[in-house]
Design an enzyme around this catalytic site. Structure first.
Site, PDB file in Angstrom:
ATOM      1  N   GLY A 294       0.795  -1.243  -0.013  1.00 37.25           N
ATOM      2  CA  GLY A 294      -0.032   0.039  -0.123  1.00 37.25           C
ATOM      3  C   GLY A 294       0.897   1.138   0.200  1.00 37.25           C
TER       4      GLY A 294
ATOM      5  N   GLU B 137      15.955   1.191  -9.296  1.00 34.70           N
ATOM      6  CA  GLU B 137      15.380  -0.281  -9.577  1.00 34.70           C
ATOM      7  C   GLU B 137      16.087  -0.880 -10.582  1.00 34.70           C
ATOM      8  OE1 GLU B 137      13.726  -1.843  -7.456  1.00 34.70           O
ATOM      9  OE2 GLU B 137      13.404   0.129  -6.304  1.00 34.70           O
TER      10      GLU B 137
END
Length: 469
Positions: A176, A219
């Protein structure tokens, strides 16, 4: 047999008194957070059997110590306030110590010409902005290595990029908003190299949370085979910070080149390095007091000391003030207005607490009356008792009245005439306990403005409680 949450509560009861006590109404929530954090990022096993076997050397304590050492915190093995603060920061979902790879050893792509595909787009940004952020993120890595990246619109690419939420069937569910922002898999077949971004986050193209370009660049470092770095200035540091200028540090460059070799460019790129507070060659761009603390500025970073905690805190300027530029040149506190003013070039910013005041930046010539020949301020300090502010520019200084809001007559004057012994150039200065502390290069002069004498000469970083200089 102790359950893990109970063991954590006992550790809290033995906690350090160097930090504020955790409020009892939030303690249970924080206990659960610590447990999940250590399980997710430090390979803590939550089964009671392991705890029973290692009763006298708790795995929780060992994992906490491991986490604290990784982040450069005081290693206590206890979930103190500083440790909790780091754990609550948004971060990458790739573990800091546990395996998150599909291949043994040090995975790398054998082919240096890689493809990527954006499987779906976040509705938070226009598609063109997403495309640009992803392209720029790959370009950071291609600029310093022999790697190239080509976007494809269909089929299987080396690196598949998607925006997903919750459980997305890769055994690494998102949590979330906040917390775990994204994750990527190291090079390998099938899911190897793929990057997933949590769609429950709000993705932006500015300093507001969360900047897609910044997160994607991190990333993709994992997609290429890099692990997390302990260097807070590195792009591969696990926690999210937005510094305004997304760039690879020298640590990042060294890492990617260790895997794939140097860039094909004739001139090898060099990245910024993170300052080390106990480096005897450390210099400063600007220094100021702020509400009883002292903040030292260097490139993208600040180093902060206060009377209640002996260790210097190193972090990004953007943590406090995301609107401020890097490479600040001067700063001073106006205590009666509870303001700090920061200078770079011909502009300055006024801040109160963590807020940059409305209408800033402003021009130093219009606000203070400097002549057009003054292009920037080297250093500044304001006397708390008199309200007089001293601006140092090259070998001269001006004096400004904070109450009258005007320059005093008869200035500029020569620095060497009124501040004998400190030289004719000031890099940074601040006032404490009635004394001026002047900095030039690696030297620091403690100066008594009443007697106009130098009292001590020390290393610039002598404030940082270093054992050796």
């Amino acid at each position: 047999m102790l359950s893990l949450p109970l063991l954590l509560l006992l550790l809290w009861g033995m906690g350090s008194h160097s930090f504020p006590t955790v409020p009892s109404e939030t303690r249970e929530e924080d206990v659960e957070m610590v447990q999940k954090y250590l399980e997710n990022y430090y390979n803590l096993k939550s089964d009671g059997e392991q705890i029973e076997k290692q009763r006298h050397r708790s795995p929780v304590v060992e994992k906490l110590k491991q986490m604290q050492e990784f982040f450069g915190l005081k290693v206590t093995g206890k979930p103190d306030a500083e440790t909790l603060n780091v754990m609550k920061q948004p971060r990458c979902g790739v573990p800091d110590v546990a395996e998150f790879v599909l291949t043994e050893g040090n995975p790398r792509w054998e082919n240096t010409h890689l493809t990527y595909r954006i499987e779906n787009y976040t509705p938070d940004l226009p598609r063109a902005d997403v495309d640009q952020a992803i392209e720029k993120a790959f370009q950071l890595w291609s600029n310093v290595s022999p790697l190239t990246f080509t976007k494809v619109s269909e089929g299987q690419a080396d690196i598949m990029i998607s925006f997903v939420r919750g459980d997305h069937r890769d055994n690494s569910p998102f949590d979330g908003p906040g917390g775990n922002l994204a994750h990527a898999f190291q090079p390998g077949p099938r899911i190897g190299g793929d990057a997933h971004f949590d769609e429950d986050e709000t993705w932006t193209s500015n300093f507001r949370n969360y900047n897609l370009y910044r997160v994607a660049a991190h990333e993709f470092g994992h997609s290429l085979g890099l692990s997390h770095s302990t260097d807070i200035g590195a792009l591969m540091y696990p926690n999210y910070f937005f510094t305004g200028d997304v760039q690879l540090s020298q640590d990042d460059i060294n890492g990617i080149q260790a895997i794939y070799g140097p860039s094909q460019n004739p001139i090898q790129p060099i990245g910024p390095q993170t300052p080390e507070v106990c480096d005897s060659k450390l210099t400063f761009d600007a220094i100021t007091t702020i509400r009883g603390e002292v903040m030292f500025f260097k490139d993208r970073f600040y180093m902060r000391i206060n009377p209640y905690y002996p260790e210097a805190e190193l972090n990004f300027i953007s943590i406090f003030w995301p609107q401020l530029p890097n490479g600040l040149q001067a700063a001073y506190e106006v205590s009666h207005r509870d303001e700090v003013r920061f200078f770079k070039g011909n502009k300055y910013w006024a801040v109160k607490g963590q807020d940059v005041l409305y209408g800033y930046p402003k021009d130093i010539h219009r606000s203070f009356g400097f002549p057009s020949t003054v292009k920037n301020i080297d250093a500044a300090v304001s006397e708390e008792d008199t309200g007089k502010t001293y601006f140092f520019v090259a070998d001269k200084y001006w004096r400004y009245d904070e109450y009258k809001r005007s320059m005093d007559a008869g200035y500029p004057k020569m620095i060497a005439d009124d501040f004998p012994g400190i030289g004719d150039k000031v890099d940074a200065v601040f006032q404490k306990d009635g004394f001026f502390y002047f900095f030039h290069g690696t030297r620091q002069y403690k100066f008594d403005p009443k007697t106009k004498r130098i009292l001590t000469l020390q290393k610039a970083n002598s404030w940082f409680n270093c054992r050796k200089n």
